[in-house]
Design an enzyme around this catalytic site. Structure first.
Site, short mmCIF file in Angstrom:
data_model
loop_
_atom_site.label_atom_id
_atom_site.label_comp_id
_atom_site.label_asym_id
_atom_site.label_seq_id
_atom_site.Cartn_x
_atom_site.Cartn_y
_atom_site.Cartn_z
N HIS A 28 0.84 -1.19 0.00
CA HIS A 28 0.00 0.00 0.00
C HIS A 28 0.88 1.24 0.00
O HIS A 28 2.04 1.21 0.40
CB HIS A 28 -0.95 0.02 1.20
CG HIS A 28 -0.26 0.27 2.52
ND1 HIS A 28 0.06 1.53 2.97
CD2 HIS A 28 0.15 -0.58 3.49
CE1 HIS A 28 0.63 1.45 4.16
NE2 HIS A 28 0.71 0.17 4.48
N CYS A 29 0.30 2.33 -0.49
CA CYS A 29 0.95 3.63 -0.37
C CYS A 29 0.13 4.45 0.61
O CYS A 29 -0.51 3.91 1.50
CB CYS A 29 1.11 4.30 -1.73
SG CYS A 29 -0.43 4.58 -2.59
N MET A 30 0.13 5.75 0.46
CA MET A 30 -0.53 6.60 1.45
C MET A 30 -2.05 6.50 1.40
O MET A 30 -2.71 6.68 2.41
CB MET A 30 -0.11 8.06 1.20
CG MET A 30 -0.50 9.01 2.31
SD MET A 30 0.42 8.64 3.81
CE MET A 30 -0.20 9.90 4.90
#
Length: 658
Positions: A28-30
């Site tokens: 995942h990213c932000m």
């Protein structure tokens, strides 16, 4: 509960992407869960978009499910926890849900095994383990029956029960003898399977140890001493070696003998050669070795007593980590055959008891760490029953110091057992589960040893073995609950309090440019998630300078591990996401550095860090800096602006709360 919300989102995502079986890996990213899909034909894109909590879906090289900042890490963690892997690790082809402690234990166990250099002796120990593991249930069952028979026999001698119990006691002894009388044959069959020989031939070679057909006054000579060879000489040690050699002999004959007569001459020649080799060489040599081992260990325990027990109890877990404990199984069996019990097993069982005491100390001292205490609660019951791997690999070993103090706790218990000379009639369980197998009625001494190991592990870990990092308050997903500011003059803030604070009604918040460059509309950003305002309204800047400043006055809530994004909660209640570049999560944080940390209160225009535009460009990534208000349900109005060149700290627009 909050955890149920994230779990519900994760299950909703799985329901519309074909389940965990259709996932290759997940990161995942932000703002978004990035999922590598195995078969896109199983993905229901429209249904996925309708999952409560999903803000949007983008299909690129990975399937990107947008759930927003602050939610994405919890949803991602819930998704991988259901499978038993870590973020970025390959998913198993067949899904099998595991608890958090089992997943952690498996990960650490695998890491420890990977560190071990594969040598010939480790391979040998692995084979030994494979031979005896299938027999463990038999050892436990027959051992318990032997224990019951022993108790009844003692009661009969003491006059507590009468002669009418003789038949029952005899039957129990016959059942127990079904394993231990013919144990060599079972070991021979399993050894043949492990090394690729014919199981029947392995059983026959093992049966030669009993010298069937040799009835006094007929004898066979021990070629080393000239005395008559004793039936049973060499025991399981001799069987292991003899059947291992048999596997090479049989395979060689299979290669050189024509297929037409292979079925006749290969078993004939293999048995003839290995029969003579076993009777005249292996039995005398292995008999001397096994006798020396049993005698030597007994001498050490008799002379060393408590000290020997302390050393053995302390070093057993490191032996387990190195894979050296498997060699003890045939030694245990030789001692049981020779003496009727093994004095080693109760001592070594104390190592697991030390882990139990250590885990209880961690539970007490780290009670604010919900993730750790949850893992301990899951692993402690089986640890008490003698299954120590979840506690070792899931709790103490990852923390470091608790593993060491637990080992010394095991040593304290081992000293007590060594002092009382406690033995076990069979191998198999440890911990509390070993009590029924304790020989000669010394179960109370064994219980004292357990309590000593529990207490030793607890006290040593409580005072010397608890890392400060383990006492930090965390939720069940491992997220920090309370983070101090990085200024000693400022009061420590609770991020939970900041996040739960309601937006200030009708407040107007000016947002400033976080970087210098060309100010552009959010719709112009080359990323559908932001350009379609899935996460909220705001603005973007094509940066020309590397300094990053705060877009508003408020508290830094999170900074991603890859430093490509951060969130800020303004004093007026806006939740702001600042995303540094597009797909820059793939750069591992190298272009970014920050001078602040989560929990720090900052002022609008205050420098937070820098971004290396050259590195981003060389990686063929867009450096666009996006600023978005993510709690749009609390917003009444966002003012307009025109595209133009702007400097960091210059006002861009106003946001008005409801």
């Amino acid at each position: 509960m909050a955890e149920d919300k994230y779990l519900a989102i994760s299950k909703g995502i799985y329901d519309h992407i074909g389940g965990p079986d259709n996932v290759e890996k997940l990161i995942h990213c932000m703002t978004r869960v990035r999922i590598t899909i195995r078969d896109y034909s199983k993905v229901d894109m429209e249904g996925l978009k309708q999952v409560p909590g999903v803000l949007g879906v983008v299909k690129e090289d990975t399937l990107q499910v947008i759930v927003g900042p602050g939610v994405v890490d919890k949803v991602s963690k819930a998704m991988v926890d259901q499978v038993g892997v870590e973020l970025g690790e390959p998913f198993p082809t067949t899904f099998d849900g595991k608890s958090a402690v089992e997943a952690k234990a498996a990960q650490v166990h695998a890491e420890q095994k990977a560190k071990l250099k594969q040598t010939w002796w480790r391979a040998a120990l692995k084979h030994i383990s494979a031979v005896f593991i299938p027999l463990i249930p038999a050892f436990v069952g027959a051992g318990l029956i032997s224990g019951i028979a022993g108790i009844l026999s003692n009661m009969q001698v003491a006059g507590t029960i009468g002669a009418s119990w003789t038949t029952a006691i005899t039957v129990l002894k016959v059942i127990n003898g079904g394993l231990f009388t013919y144990l060599n044959i079972y070991v021979g069959i399993n050894t043949a399977k492990e090394f690729g020989a014919t199981p029947g031939l392995g059983g026959i070679v093992a049966g030669l140890i009993y010298l069937p057909g040799v009835v006094p006054p007929v004898t066979l000579p021990n070629i080393f001493t000239g005395k008559p060879l004793v039936a049973g000489s060499g025991g399981v040690l001799g069987v292991l070696f003899a059947v291992w050699i048999l596997s090479y002999v049989e395979k060689w004959f299979h290669k050189v003998i024509p297929d037409a007569i292979d079925i006749i001459f290969t078993p004939f020649l293999s048995l003839l050669i290995m029969g003579c080799f076993t009777i005249f060489l292996i039995m005398p040599a292995a008999g001397w070795l096994s006798g020396s081992l049993v005698g030597g260990i007994n001498w050490v325990l008799k002379i060393g007593g408590a000290f020997a027990g302390f050393i053995l109890g302390t070093v057993f877990l490191p032996m387990v980590m190195l894979g050296l404990h498997q060699i003890l199984t045939p030694i245990h069996l030789e001692m049981i055959k020779t003496m009727g019990y093994t004095p080693l097993l109760p001592i070594l069982a104390m190592a697991g008891a030390g882990q139990v005491g250590s885990a209880i100390a961690l539970w007490v001292r780290c009670r604010k760490n919900q993730q750790l205490t949850g893992m301990i609660k899951g692993a402690l019951p089986v640890g008490i029953l003698g299954v120590g791997e979840p506690l070792i690999y899931g709790v103490s070993l990852p923390l470091g110091r608790p593993f060491i103090t637990a080992c010394f706790g095991g040593g304290i218990g081992g000293a007590v057992i060594g002092a009382f000379h406690v033995g076990a009639t069979s191998i198999g369980p440890s911990g509390v589960a070993l009590i029924p197998l304790i020989a000669n009625g010394k179960w109370l001494s064994y219980v004292f040893g357990l309590l000593a190991a529990y207490a030793g592990g607890f006290v040593l870990t409580y005072f010397f073995g608890t890392p400060k990092t383990a006492m930090v308050a965390k939720d069940v997903n491992g997220n920090l609950l309370d983070m101090p500011t990085d200024s000693s003059s400022e009061q420590t803030q609770s991020l939970n309090d900041v996040m739960n604070a309601a937006p200030v009604s009708k407040a107007v918040t000016p947002l400033v440019a976080p970087v210098s460059g060309k100010l552009i509309q959010l719709e112009e950003v080359k990323d559908d998630v932001f350009s379609q305002k899935m996460l909220g309204d705001g603005f973007a800047v094509e940066p020309t300078m590397e300094t990053i400043v705060a877009p508003a006055s408020g508290t830094i809530i999170t900074i991603t591990d890859t430093k490509h994004a951060f969130t800020l909660k303004t004093d007026t209640g806006l939740e702001i996401l600042v995303h540094l570049g597009i797909d820059t999560v793939e750069l591992g944080g190298k272009p970014f550095s920050f001078d602040v940390q989560a929990g720090k209160h900052v002022e609008a225009g205050q420098q937070l860090g820098i971004m290396d535009l050259k590195q981003i460009s060389e990686a063929s990534k867009e450096a666009t800096v996006i600023t978005a208000v993510t709690n749009m349900d609390a917003i009444e109005k966002v003012s307009e602006f025109n595209d133009h060149e702007i400097s960091e700290g210059d006002k861009v627009l106003d946001v008005t709360n409801r």
